[in-house]
Design an enzyme around this catalytic site. Structure first.
Site, mmCIF file in Angstrom:
data_model
loop_
_atom_site.group_PDB
_atom_site.id
_atom_site.type_symbol
_atom_site.label_atom_id
_atom_site.label_comp_id
_atom_site.label_asym_id
_atom_site.label_seq_id
_atom_site.Cartn_x
_atom_site.Cartn_y
_atom_site.Cartn_z
ATOM 1 N N SER A 96 0.782 -1.341 -0.413
ATOM 2 C CA SER A 96 -0.181 -0.243 0.205
ATOM 3 C C SER A 96 1.038 1.188 -0.217
ATOM 4 O O SER A 96 1.705 0.738 0.550
ATOM 5 C CB SER A 96 -0.917 -0.118 1.174
ATOM 6 O OG SER A 96 -1.378 1.106 1.252
ATOM 7 N N THR A 124 0.299 3.517 1.670
ATOM 8 C CA THR A 124 0.673 4.085 2.918
ATOM 9 C C THR A 124 1.940 3.318 3.811
ATOM 10 O O THR A 124 2.110 4.389 4.977
ATOM 11 C CB THR A 124 -0.194 2.967 3.931
ATOM 12 O OG1 THR A 124 -0.562 2.068 3.222
ATOM 13 C CG2 THR A 124 -1.813 3.979 3.774
ATOM 14 N N TYR A 178 -2.163 -0.192 9.938
ATOM 15 C CA TYR A 178 -2.390 -1.048 8.906
ATOM 16 C C TYR A 178 -0.822 -0.616 7.819
ATOM 17 O O TYR A 178 -0.408 -1.614 7.075
ATOM 18 C CB TYR A 178 -3.686 -0.700 7.932
ATOM 19 C CG TYR A 178 -4.150 -0.668 7.133
ATOM 20 C CD1 TYR A 178 -3.722 -0.149 6.127
ATOM 21 C CD2 TYR A 178 -3.719 -1.987 6.229
ATOM 22 C CE1 TYR A 178 -3.317 0.223 4.639
ATOM 23 C CE2 TYR A 178 -3.972 -1.572 4.655
ATOM 24 C CZ TYR A 178 -3.687 -1.223 4.004
ATOM 25 O OH TYR A 178 -3.238 -1.282 2.892
ATOM 26 N N LYS A 221 2.355 -3.831 6.482
ATOM 27 C CA LYS A 221 2.522 -3.327 5.277
ATOM 28 C C LYS A 221 3.679 -3.221 5.294
ATOM 29 O O LYS A 221 4.815 -4.151 4.178
ATOM 30 C CB LYS A 221 1.548 -2.590 3.913
ATOM 31 C CG LYS A 221 0.455 -2.934 4.203
ATOM 32 C CD LYS A 221 0.233 -4.154 3.637
ATOM 33 C CE LYS A 221 -1.205 -4.796 3.350
ATOM 34 N NZ LYS A 221 -1.621 -5.625 2.626
HETATM 35 C C1 WQD Z 1 -9.453 9.536 0.686
HETATM 36 C C2 WQD Z 1 -9.991 10.742 1.931
HETATM 37 C C3 WQD Z 1 -10.223 11.466 3.698
HETATM 38 C C4 WQD Z 1 -14.065 9.623 3.433
HETATM 39 C C5 WQD Z 1 -7.147 4.378 2.309
HETATM 40 C C6 WQD Z 1 -6.351 3.144 3.198
HETATM 41 C C7 WQD Z 1 -6.046 2.678 3.024
HETATM 42 C C8 WQD Z 1 -6.082 2.236 0.853
HETATM 43 C C9 WQD Z 1 -6.866 3.690 0.631
HETATM 44 C C10 WQD Z 1 -5.262 0.037 0.638
HETATM 45 C C11 WQD Z 1 -9.119 11.166 2.419
HETATM 46 C C12 WQD Z 1 -11.072 11.761 2.596
HETATM 47 C C13 WQD Z 1 -12.812 9.505 3.487
HETATM 48 C C14 WQD Z 1 -14.698 10.514 4.552
HETATM 49 C C15 WQD Z 1 -13.177 11.975 3.753
HETATM 50 N N1 WQD Z 1 -6.060 1.620 0.589
HETATM 51 N N2 WQD Z 1 -12.607 11.184 3.541
HETATM 52 N N3 WQD Z 1 -14.413 11.983 4.191
HETATM 53 O O1 WQD Z 1 -7.787 7.186 4.090
HETATM 54 O O2 WQD Z 1 -6.856 8.145 1.346
HETATM 55 O O3 WQD Z 1 -6.110 5.539 2.056
HETATM 56 O O4 WQD Z 1 -7.469 3.505 1.911
HETATM 57 O O5 WQD Z 1 -4.857 0.032 0.836
HETATM 58 O O6 WQD Z 1 -7.033 1.748 3.550
HETATM 59 O O7 WQD Z 1 -4.661 3.832 3.222
HETATM 60 O O8 WQD Z 1 -8.844 7.077 2.265
HETATM 61 O O9 WQD Z 1 -10.952 6.626 1.162
HETATM 62 O O10 WQD Z 1 -10.329 6.701 3.908
HETATM 63 O O11 WQD Z 1 -10.161 9.035 1.718
HETATM 64 O O12 WQD Z 1 -13.085 13.201 3.471
HETATM 65 O O13 WQD Z 1 -16.032 9.809 5.025
HETATM 66 O O14 WQD Z 1 -11.297 11.587 1.334
HETATM 67 O O15 WQD Z 1 -9.915 13.093 4.606
HETATM 68 O O16 WQD Z 1 -8.667 12.487 2.255
HETATM 69 P P1 WQD Z 1 -7.325 7.416 2.485
HETATM 70 P P2 WQD Z 1 -9.619 7.302 2.077
#
Ligand code: WQD
Length: 336
Positions: A124, A126, A149, A153
């Site tokens: 990921s 991350t 998480y 990884k």
């Molecule tokens: C994306 C953007 C939030 C939800 C995750 C994890 C991991 C990875 C990819 C596999 C951010 C914003 C989100 C909401 C919001 N998967 N947001 N309101 O955190 O970038 O990554 O997914 O490895 O699972 O790292 O993804 O979709 O949670 O957030 O404003 O209700 O949307 O702040 O900017 P993220 P996300």
């Protein structure tokens, strides 16, 4: 070739099984159904006309894994089996390290015993923590992960590097996903998060389908073009195809350890996604701006050059496809 796909009934795993079957691979799936449903097996068959061989069980079950390798002539493994909710990982570190790290150690032990040394590992973006610069290259610094998480990884990547150093007859592709979203255009498989979605796209889709009331946008005071978080969203079908290309690389090479970013190279903000979703689906997405979510970073998007140069892979589906397919899946699977 016969491929063992662990977590193969999950979101990315099921889309990859579809691509594998359509490319003529034989597919064996091991899944404990902790974040997937057995009915996905039938959906895969409906899409491809072909079946996967399914084993219900957990990767911690060494005996079961041994049975699978003894019964099936496995040529390579794609390992998707992991928990992936960032917020949940902060609350449940032991479960996350057990499931995301210990299971890989059991898998590697059994693969070694059966002389199967070709592995595609689901990692990921991350692992880059809060990146020093964007777009992110594979040679950029990793570490500084902000949750168990991402750290799990990072740990597995280190394990795989140490394994390769100890025995360079292994053939390993580490794929660092950015933000997988969307669903198969058939609407038969997609992201079915249990309960309230933690990720942006499934949440937006459920607000649009009126299953949820209002999207909370976690902060609009980031140093980005419109203040909301910027990410590299990639269509899950593009991501799945990236796994085929990685497998072909391992088929061609007899040994090696390769790391690739699987992203589009384009960063979209939360508001970009909301606007694109509304435009392509002709719906309204109610939202409100709330405080930042702890652990979030401002910007994260890939430099996908290496995967293009070395795998001959690049994402081809755009943000409109991602929004359209995500909504189509939710509408087709809406529980009345
Ligand atoms: C994306 C953007 C939030 C939800 C995750 C994890 C991991 C990875 C990819 C596999 C951010 C914003 C989100 C909401 C919001 N998967 N947001 N309101 O955190 O970038 O990554 O997914 O490895 O699972 O790292 O993804 O979709 O949670 O957030 O404003 O209700 O949307 O702040 O900017 P993220 P996300």
């Amino acid at each position: 070739m016969k491929i063992l796909v662990t977590g193969g009934l999950g979101y990315i795993g099921s889309h990859t099984c579809v691509e594998l079957l359509q490319e003529g691979y034989e597919v064996v799936v091991l899944d404990n159904l902790s974040n997937s449903k057995e009915e996905v097996k039938e959906k895969i068959k409906e899409i491809t006309g072909k079946e996967v061989k399914f084993y219900l069980g957990d990767m911690m079950d060494e005996q079961l894994l041994n049975n699978i390798f003894t019964t099936e002539k496995i040529d390579a493994v794609i390992d998707f089996a992991a928990y992936k909710a960032v917020g949940e990982s902060v609350q449940k570190p032991i479960e996350y390290y057990m499931n995301n790290v210990s299971t890989v150690l059991v898998l590697l032990k059994v693969m070694t015993k059966h002389h199967v040394k070709k592995l595609v590992f689901s990692s990921s973006a991350t692992v880059y923590g809060d990146p020093e610069k964007v777009p992110i290259k594979e040679t950029d610094k990793t570490g500084g992960t902000t949750n168990p998480y991402g750290t799990s990884k990072l740990f597995v990547e280190q394990i795989l590097k140490d394994l390769y150093k100890s025995d360079n007859t292994w053939d390993i592709a580490i794929l660092r996903y950015f933000n997988p979203i969307g669903a198969h255009p058939s609407g038969l498989i997609g992201e079915e998060p249990n309960g309230i979605p933690a990720n942006l796209m499934p949440y937006i889709a459920k607000v649009a389908s009126k299953e949820l009331e209002c999207l909370s946008i976690f902060g609009n005071d980031y140093p980005t073009k419109d203040g909301t978080g910027v990410r590299d969203y990639i269509h899950v079908v593009d991501l799945a195809k990236g796994h085929i290309k990685a497998l072909e690389k391992l088929e061609k090479e007899s040994q090696g350890l390769y790391i690739y970013n699987l992203g589009t190279g384009i960063g979209y903000s939360v508001l970009d996604i909301v606007n694109a979703f509304e435009k392509v689906n002709h719906v309204k997405v109610n939202y409100k701006i709330t405080n930042r979510r702890s652990g979030d970073i401002a910007e994260c998007f890939a430099d996908p050059t290496k995967a293009k140069d070395e795998l001959g892979w690049e994402a081809s589906l755009g943000i409109e496809d991602m929004c359209k397919d995500a909504y189509n899946f939710i509408l087709k699977n809406k529980k009345d």
